[in-house]
Structure formats: C-alpha cells, structure tokens
Design an enzyme around this catalytic site. Structure first.
Site, PDB file in Angstrom:
ATOM      1  N   THR A 218      -2.038  -2.195   3.844  1.00  0.00           N
ATOM      2  CA  THR A 218      -1.503  -1.390   3.165  1.00  0.00           C
ATOM      3  C   THR A 218      -2.179  -1.242   1.723  1.00  0.00           C
ATOM      4  O   THR A 218      -2.049  -2.087   0.954  1.00  0.00           O
ATOM      5  CB  THR A 218      -0.115  -1.084   3.018  1.00  0.00           C
ATOM      6  OG1 THR A 218       0.382  -0.176   2.152  1.00  0.00           O
ATOM      7  CG2 THR A 218       0.713  -2.367   2.578  1.00  0.00           C
ATOM      8  N   ASP A 220      -1.035   1.064  -0.510  1.00  0.00           N
ATOM      9  CA  ASP A 220       0.120   1.413  -1.157  1.00  0.00           C
ATOM     10  C   ASP A 220       1.373   0.725  -1.075  1.00  0.00           C
ATOM     11  O   ASP A 220       2.536   1.351  -1.457  1.00  0.00           O
ATOM     12  CB  ASP A 220       0.413   3.048  -1.104  1.00  0.00           C
ATOM     13  CG  ASP A 220       0.412   3.476   0.307  1.00  0.00           C
ATOM     14  OD1 ASP A 220       0.332   2.489   1.004  1.00  0.00           O
ATOM     15  OD2 ASP A 220       0.404   4.516   0.785  1.00  0.00           O
ATOM     16  N   ARG A 265       2.175   7.078  -0.693  1.00  0.00           N
ATOM     17  CA  ARG A 265       2.516   8.306   0.095  1.00  0.00           C
ATOM     18  C   ARG A 265       3.983   8.580  -0.368  1.00  0.00           C
ATOM     19  O   ARG A 265       4.618   9.722  -0.405  1.00  0.00           O
ATOM     20  CB  ARG A 265       2.594   8.166   1.479  1.00  0.00           C
ATOM     21  CG  ARG A 265       1.095   8.236   2.029  1.00  0.00           C
ATOM     22  CD  ARG A 265       1.362   8.481   3.462  1.00  0.00           C
ATOM     23  NE  ARG A 265       0.403   7.711   4.194  1.00  0.00           N
ATOM     24  CZ  ARG A 265      -0.688   8.209   4.932  1.00  0.00           C
ATOM     25  NH1 ARG A 265      -0.618   9.603   4.782  1.00  0.00           N
ATOM     26  NH2 ARG A 265      -1.546   7.892   5.840  1.00  0.00           N
TER      27      ARG A 265
HETATM   28  O1  LIG Z   1      -7.964  10.551   4.209  1.00  0.00           O
HETATM   29  P1  LIG Z   1      -7.262   9.635   5.132  1.00  0.00           P
HETATM   30  O2  LIG Z   1      -8.339   8.796   5.751  1.00  0.00           O
HETATM   31  O3  LIG Z   1      -6.200  10.247   6.084  1.00  0.00           O
HETATM   32  O4  LIG Z   1      -6.608   8.648   4.193  1.00  0.00           O
HETATM   33  C1  LIG Z   1      -5.441   9.205   3.528  1.00  0.00           C
HETATM   34  C2  LIG Z   1      -4.210   8.197   3.178  1.00  0.00           C
HETATM   35  O5  LIG Z   1      -4.735   6.776   3.432  1.00  0.00           O
HETATM   36  C3  LIG Z   1      -3.902   6.141   2.671  1.00  0.00           C
HETATM   37  O6  LIG Z   1      -5.032   5.538   1.632  1.00  0.00           O
HETATM   38  C4  LIG Z   1      -3.468   4.814   3.486  1.00  0.00           C
HETATM   39  O7  LIG Z   1      -2.599   5.239   4.704  1.00  0.00           O
HETATM   40  P2  LIG Z   1      -2.728   4.240   5.954  1.00  0.00           P
HETATM   41  O8  LIG Z   1      -1.869   3.157   5.559  1.00  0.00           O
HETATM   42  O9  LIG Z   1      -1.418   5.016   6.794  1.00  0.00           O
HETATM   43  O10 LIG Z   1      -3.786   4.175   6.338  1.00  0.00           O
HETATM   44  C5  LIG Z   1      -2.722   6.946   2.000  1.00  0.00           C
HETATM   45  O11 LIG Z   1      -2.313   6.292   0.844  1.00  0.00           O
HETATM   46  C6  LIG Z   1      -3.469   8.281   2.058  1.00  0.00           C
HETATM   47  O12 LIG Z   1      -2.560   9.318   1.852  1.00  0.00           O
HETATM   48 MG   LIG Z   2       0.353   4.294   7.401  1.00  0.00          MG
END
Ligand SMILES: O=P(O)(O)OC[C@H]1O[C@](O)(COP(=O)(O)O)[C@@H](O)[C@@H]1O
Ligand SMILES: [Mg+2]
Ligand SMILES: Nc1ncnc2c1ncn2[C@@H]1O[C@H](COP(=O)(O)OP(=O)(O)O)[C@@H](O)[C@H]1O
Length: 449
Positions: A218, A220, A265
């Site tokens: 992750t 975040d 997020r």
């Molecule tokens: O443009 P994408 O690929 O949907 O990624 C945006 C999202 O992916 C992230 O970097 C990571 O999210 P995940 O851990 O669900 O992959 C979020 O912080 C961000 O909102």
């Molecule tokens: Mg996710």
C-alpha cells in the site's frame, strides 16, 4: 459445516487471555499429506545457525504495550522456515501475480520470491502472470528465473504488469488448476488481498493442494494490522523532494504558497484553513500545504464514479484547494499571493525502492516462501511489531486504516509542523464518544475553527 469465512482464520485460546489468530494449513482439508525434511538443513549457510527453524508454537503479539493485569491478547503465527516441508523442490510449480496500483518495491518482492524458491529450496518452476488477476485467464505467462529477475529491483513498477478489476474467481482457479500451479504468490493492496481470500476459499472448496500466499502493498498505509507496507520508506523520501521544492518556490515569492498533493484516499478534517493561511503568511511570509488526495471529498462536487476494481474515483483536491485559495485571497482579501501546486503522486509510486525497503521486501518474500513450503495457505505475510508473521486474510481485509485526527500520531504531526488541529465541536464530541468515559480529550486543548 463451517461457512467459507470460518475457513480464513483458526482461533486457539491459551492461558491468561492468550489468543492465536492462526492461518489455515493445507492439511486442514487434505489430511495425511507426506512431509519432507527442509533442504535448508543441509545448506552450508543455514546448517550452522543455532535454532534456525522457527518453533511451531512461536507467535507474535499484536499489542505490545501492556499493563500488569492485561490479558495476553491476540497473537499471529511467527513467519520463518520450518523443519517439515509439504512440497518437494521438484513438485513446486509456482506463480506470481501483481495487482492494483504501483508501489516501490514490487519488483524486489518478485525477485526475492524467485530467488528464495530456487536458492533456498531448489524449486525452479516459477511463472509470472501477465497484467494482474485477469492475466490468469486472458493473457500469457512470463517465465521467471534468478537470471531473468537479477536486475529488476533497480526498476520501478512491476515487470509482470498490473491491472484493476477483472477478478473472476472461477476462471482464475480454473487456470490455476489447468496449469497445475501449487503455490500462488499474490502481491497487492486491500482489494488484491480480498481477491486472494476468495481464490483461497475456492481452491479449498475444490480440495486442491495449492498454497495461497499474499504479500501486502500500500502506498498510503491503508492496510490494517501490519506495521507498514514495503515502499513506504521510499515514498516518504520521494514525497520530501516535492515538499522541499514547494518550500523553495514558496520561500522565494512574497506571500508564496506551495501546495503538494500526496496519496492517501482516507483522510478527514475541515474548517479554518483560510484564516490560518492568512495568519501564517503574516507571520512567515510563505507557507507549504500538504494535502492528502482523499481529503475534503465531501466538499468537492460529487462524482460517484468508480474504477474497474470498485474504488471511488477521486476529484483532484489539490487543484480544487489551490483554486479556492487563489479566489479567496484575490477576491475577498485583495492580497497578492503566489501559489504553486505540485502533484508528485504518480512519480512517487513509480520509482524503484530504496535500500531499506529492499531489505523489507526481501524478508517479506522469504517469509511467504517459507510459509508456502511449510504448507500454510490463506495467509498474508506481514510485519507486526517488527517481527515477520502470517496473518489470516480476514484480518487484513476486514477494515481499512484511516487517518485519525484525534490520535497520538496526528497530535505529533501537529506539534512538529506547528499547525492548529482544525477540529470542530462536532468532531470533538464524536471523538469523545468513541473514546468513552476514559476520554482524555480536553475542550480547551483544541483549536475550534
Ligand atoms: O490512477 P489509479 O491507478 O487508479 O491510482 C490511483 C489510486 O491508486 C493509489 O495510489 C493506490 O491505491 P491501491 O492501493 O488501491 O492500488 C491510491 O492512492 C490512488 O487513489
Ligand atoms: Mg486499494
Ligand atoms: N472484494 C473483492 N473481491 C475480489 N477481488 C477484488 C475485490 N476487491 C478488489 N478485487 C480485485 O483485486 C485487484 C486489485 O484491487 P484494487 O482495489 O484495484 O487495488 P489494491 O489491491 O491495490 O487495493 C483487482 O483486480 C480487483 O478486481
């Protein structure tokens, strides 16, 4: 008969409130499997190590701060090599898949799984799945060997490719069964681990001798239980570069403001920002604002769109905030400001991992391989209080970490940046209610917007 979700965690209770939230083992549903001595016994590097193998009863506590009367609480199985193996090296037919958004260190984890299988256990049959979950049934596989993965940790991204959406459990398990995979390594975030949990359940339902191991990622920090994800250290380092740039820009202009958006997020907090900006500019002449991508979603116009995995699509809060600040100071305050907005988010998650994350990735991957070779399945390999453990999928997927603006970490952030808390009465009351009668929240300790 147990419901599918009972298959995800085995709970054992011990003395003084000890609870082991254990992960499944292949013998839970295929009894009387043959076992083999761990080949590490005759590996010159390991055979000299005293107590190299992990004791079957070793476990790691989830909470390490205790009082003299506190029950011992929840524990997870300690990760590491075991004496007994449930796969011979020749029998292993492993695959690796990466899903969801990018994160520094994905390639290092792939590399270390391939290395550990080969160098520690002599298992050489490993394939990569192309492009995330849907690659199981819609794409070709990618051959993996120590030679092929040798240099990949120096690159960002994932050599296997990744995707969102496309999780079709039956098709994925059909593909696992048809290709004869018996160890499935799944690297990804909260969504990916949910997918891994249902793949494990379907494999169990079909009675297949297949170990399913998750490796959590992750960018975040939204995955619960684990101390932190691999890539976090790298992301903090890279984010600093953006914040420093914003600071240089802000410092060089009269009433300069730098706005930096970072990933995250799940964030909260509102109120009093413009007043605070004005105060800060008067005192300092410049300032830097760091905003999480998920902040203020309720203030932006609702979009109600989702990505292929079902995650809510976010509006650009950094851009929105920058525009609002500009409007406020030009129209309402007639104050000339210079604002520079930096969005380094995709740059941060696409870089290769730094040395400390590489060490972490290596240990996570080794733990996952030790776990699968020892017959454990349906687990996520994760760091808990600095020790490597096997965590049942349901504990990883049951909730998402959120930023809590009434906890100690947030308080430390406020004091180190010398900013007010922006807590309003309503949030204070809610926090007090959540903390119950033991609440230490003081009315006068907050800055009411
Ligand atoms: O443009 P994408 O690929 O949907 O990624 C945006 C999202 O992916 C992230 O970097 C990571 O999210 P995940 O851990 O669900 O992959 C979020 O912080 C961000 O909102
Ligand atoms: Mg996710
Ligand atoms: N509840 C779920 N059940 C099964 N698969 C899921 C679930 N949520 C997400 N997935 C799958 O996991 C993969 C990655 O999920 P996503 O949310 O995009 O990223 P991340 O794993 O980084 O959070 C996608 O292929 C998606 O279809």
């Amino acid at each position: 008969m147990a419901t599918p979700s009972n298959f995800q965690m085995k709970v054992t209770e011990g003395q003084l409130g000890y609870v082991l939230q254990d992960v499944p083992h292949i013998t839970d549903y295929i009894p009387n499997l043959p076992t083999y001595p761990n080949p590490l016994r005759s590996n010159p590097a390991y055979s000299v190590v005293k107590q190299y193998f992990v004791d079957m009863d070793d476990s790691v506590p989830q909470k390490i701060v205790v009082h003299k009367d506190t029950p011992r609480g929840v524990h997870f199985r300690r990760a590491g090599p075991r004496q007994k193996m449930y796969f011979t090296p020749e029998e292993v037919n492993a695959c690796i898949v990466t899903c969801g958004g990018l994160c520094p260190g994905l390639n290092t984890v792939i590399r270390e799984i391939v290395h550990s299988l080969d160098y520690m256990y002599g298992a050489t049959k490993v394939l990569g799945i192309d492009g995330g979950y849907r690659g199981f049934y819609a794409k070709n596989t990618i051959p993996l060997s120590p030679k092929i993965v040798n240099d990949i940790h120096k690159r960002g991204g994932t050599i296997l490719g990744t995707s969102r959406g496309g999780h079709d459990t039956v098709k994925i398990v059909d593909s696992i069964q048809d290709r004869g995979f018996n160890q499935v390594y799944i690297i990804g975030g909260d969504g990916t681990q949910k997918g891994a949990a249902v793949i494990y359940e379907e494999i169990r339902r079909r009675g297949l001798k297949v170990a399913v191991a998750g490796i959590p990622k992750t960018i975040d920090n939204d995955i619960p239980v684990i101390d932190r994800s691999f890539g976090f250290d790298t992301a903090v380092e890279e984010a600093q570069r953006a914040i420093n740039a914003a600071h240089v820009e802000a410092e060089s202009a009269e009433n300069g403001i730098g706005v930096v958006k970072l990933m995250g997020r799940y964030s909260e907090g509102q109120g009093g920002l413009f007043e605070y900006i004005e105060k800060r500019l008067k005192e300092n002449g410049h300032m830097v604002i760091v905003v999480a991508e998920g902040a203020g979603e309720d203030l932006l116009a609702a979009k109600n769109e989702q990505d292929a995995s079902g995650n809510k699509l976010l509006q650009d809060v950094g851009l929105w905030l920058s525009q609002r600040i500009k409007e406020h100071f030009s129209k309402e305050k007639k104050l000339l400001i210079t604002l520079k907005y930096i969005d380094p988010t995709y740059m941060i998650r696409a870089i290769p991992s730094n040395a400390s994350d590489n060490v972490y990735c290596t240990l996570l991957a080794q733990s996952a391989v030790h776990g699968a070779m020892s017959g454990f399945t349906g687990f996520t390999s994760g760091l808990v209080n600095g020790r490597h453990t096997y965590i049942p999928f349901n504990r990883i997927t049951e909730q998402q970490n959120k930023v809590v603006i009434t906890d100690r970490m947030w308080a430390r952030l406020l004091s180190s940046t010398n900013q007010p808390s922006f807590l309003c009465h309503k949030q204070l009351d809610e926090a007090k209610k959540e903390q119950g009668p033991q609440s230490q929240l003081m009315g006068d300790a907050t800055n009411i917007a």
